[in-house]
Design an enzyme around this catalytic site. Structure first.
Site, PDB file in Angstrom:
ATOM      1  N   CYS A  74       0.833  -1.208   0.000  1.00 52.03           N
ATOM      2  CA  CYS A  74       0.000   0.000   0.000  1.00 52.03           C
ATOM      3  C   CYS A  74       0.870   1.263   0.000  1.00 52.03           C
ATOM      4  O   CYS A  74       0.361   2.360  -0.215  1.00 52.03           O
ATOM      5  CB  CYS A  74      -0.946   0.012   1.197  1.00 52.03           C
ATOM      6  SG  CYS A  74      -0.111   0.122   2.777  1.00 52.03           S
ATOM      7  N   ASP A  82       2.358   2.578   2.554  1.00 51.93           N
ATOM      8  CA  ASP A  82       2.270   3.343   3.796  1.00 51.93           C
ATOM      9  C   ASP A  82       3.497   3.116   4.683  1.00 51.93           C
ATOM     10  O   ASP A  82       4.085   2.041   4.689  1.00 51.93           O
ATOM     11  CB  ASP A  82       0.991   2.973   4.551  1.00 51.93           C
ATOM     12  CG  ASP A  82      -0.246   3.462   3.807  1.00 51.93           C
ATOM     13  OD1 ASP A  82      -0.069   4.222   2.838  1.00 51.93           O
ATOM     14  OD2 ASP A  82      -1.356   3.092   4.191  1.00 51.93           O
ATOM     15  N   CYS A 134      -2.708   5.527   5.650  1.00 50.72           N
ATOM     16  CA  CYS A 134      -4.153   5.659   5.504  1.00 50.72           C
ATOM     17  C   CYS A 134      -4.806   6.026   6.837  1.00 50.72           C
ATOM     18  O   CYS A 134      -4.150   6.048   7.879  1.00 50.72           O
ATOM     19  CB  CYS A 134      -4.723   4.345   4.992  1.00 50.72           C
ATOM     20  SG  CYS A 134      -4.705   3.064   6.253  1.00 50.72           S
ATOM     21  N   CYS A 141      -3.023  -2.646   8.592  1.00 54.83           N
ATOM     22  CA  CYS A 141      -2.659  -1.329   9.123  1.00 54.83           C
ATOM     23  C   CYS A 141      -2.302  -1.447  10.605  1.00 54.83           C
ATOM     24  O   CYS A 141      -1.382  -0.774  11.087  1.00 54.83           O
ATOM     25  CB  CYS A 141      -3.790  -0.324   8.941  1.00 54.83           C
ATOM     26  SG  CYS A 141      -4.561  -0.397   7.312  1.00 54.83           S
TER      27      CYS A 141
HETATM   28 FE1  FES Z   1      -1.680   0.479   4.215  1.00 53.65          FE
HETATM   29 FE2  FES Z   1      -3.528   1.219   5.841  1.00 53.65          FE
HETATM   30  S1  FES Z   1      -3.749   0.837   3.716  1.00 53.65           S
HETATM   31  S2  FES Z   1      -1.462   0.970   6.293  1.00 53.65           S
END
Ligand code: FES
Length: 144
Positions: A33, A35, A59, A103
């Site tokens: 993702c 992140d 996110c 997450c």
């Molecule tokens: Fe990757 Fe939330 S979508 S940490």
């Protein structure tokens, strides 16, 4: 879709920011993702976490899970902090949608990475603490 607690921690995240001269800092990411999360810990001489803060390029669920994770580890010993798993964070938030469970794993791993950094600097071993991974895709989230 999201619990009230998730929305609250997303909209009013606790413990955001950096710590000056932290006892430990850990950064982890999720290549899938994109992140990234960074945790800062201030740990006293008795091994008790006095402060925990975070910064995330992530996110909304990453914001909420790291906010909750910092709240959960505050006041705990480094050994007790290891029990703050992604599952504990998820439960404290009254659940997460399945697609957002990773997450909470990012939050757990960022804490572990910060504890690892602390242990390295302090020259100690924290029983049960594994070396951190840079990309949590290498891990499986702890599910019920
Ligand atoms: Fe990757 Fe939330 S979508 S940490």
């Amino acid at each position: 879709m999201y619990s009230e607690k998730v929305m609250d921690h997303f909209q009013n995240p606790r413990n955001v920011g950096e710590l000056e001269d932290p006892s430990g800092v850990g950064t982890v990411g999720n290549a899938k993702c994109g992140d990234i999360m960074r945790m800062y810990l201030d740990i006293d001489e008795q091994g008790v976490i006095q402060k925990a803060t975070f910064k995330t390029f992530g996110c909304g669920a990453a914001v909420a899970t790291s906010s909750m994770a910092t709240e959960l580890v505050k006041g705990k010993t480094v050994e007790e902090a290891l029990e703050v798993t992604n599952r504990a964070v998820k439960e404290a938030l009254d659940g997460l949608p399945p697609v957002k469970v990773h997450c909470s794993l990012l939050a757990e791993e960022a804490i572990h990475a910060a504890l690892w950094d602390y242990a390295q600097k302090a020259g100690i071993t924290i029983p049960g603490l594994q070396p951190p991974v840079e990309d949590i895709e290498e891990l499986e989230p702890e599910e019920e």
